[in-house]
Design a protein around this motif. Sequence first.
Motif, PDB file in Angstrom:
ATOM      1  N   TRP A  35      48.806  59.365   5.117  1.00 44.84           N
ATOM      2  CA  TRP A  35      47.613  58.514   5.153  1.00 44.84           C
ATOM      3  C   TRP A  35      46.439  59.234   5.793  1.00 44.84           C
ATOM      4  N   ASN A  36      46.398  60.544   5.712  1.00 49.30           N
ATOM      5  CA  ASN A  36      45.296  61.293   6.304  1.00 49.30           C
ATOM      6  C   ASN A  36      44.230  61.595   5.244  1.00 49.30           C
ATOM      7  N   TYR A  37      43.125  62.161   5.677  1.00 51.71           N
ATOM      8  CA  TYR A  37      42.008  62.436   4.782  1.00 51.71           C
ATOM      9  C   TYR A  37      42.398  63.407   3.672  1.00 51.71           C
ATOM     10  N   GLU A  38      43.143  64.444   4.007  1.00 45.61           N
ATOM     11  CA  GLU A  38      43.535  65.438   3.012  1.00 45.61           C
ATOM     12  C   GLU A  38      44.391  64.817   1.910  1.00 45.61           C
ATOM     13  N   ALA A  39      45.313  63.941   2.298  1.00 47.86           N
ATOM     14  CA  ALA A  39      46.172  63.280   1.312  1.00 47.86           C
ATOM     15  C   ALA A  39      45.354  62.339   0.429  1.00 47.86           C
ATOM     16  N   PHE A  40      44.441  61.602   1.047  1.00 49.63           N
ATOM     17  CA  PHE A  40      43.579  60.709   0.282  1.00 49.63           C
ATOM     18  C   PHE A  40      42.732  61.503  -0.713  1.00 49.63           C
TER      19      PHE A  40
END
Length: 83
Positions: A35-40
Amino acid sequence: MKLLTDSFFDMKIRENPWFATSLGLNLYQDKIEEWNYEAFNRRVVSLHHLLLQLSIAVTQYSLLHIILEWIKVSARAPEASTT
């Protein structure tokens, strides 16, 4: 189209390991959803790529449909007289 749906499904189970496990696919059962920015951002880029592929497929299908309809109409049209 099958390649496109397979790509979407692969992305869906890769990005949502719980969903994959709930379907009985044990490929990602040792992972948790990020649920981090990179995954998003990775999901957004993947979905944009899939939408682009879908747009291309729809355009190709539409062009093929137009060409086939033109061939049908041309085949039914009486030939121009040469007199």
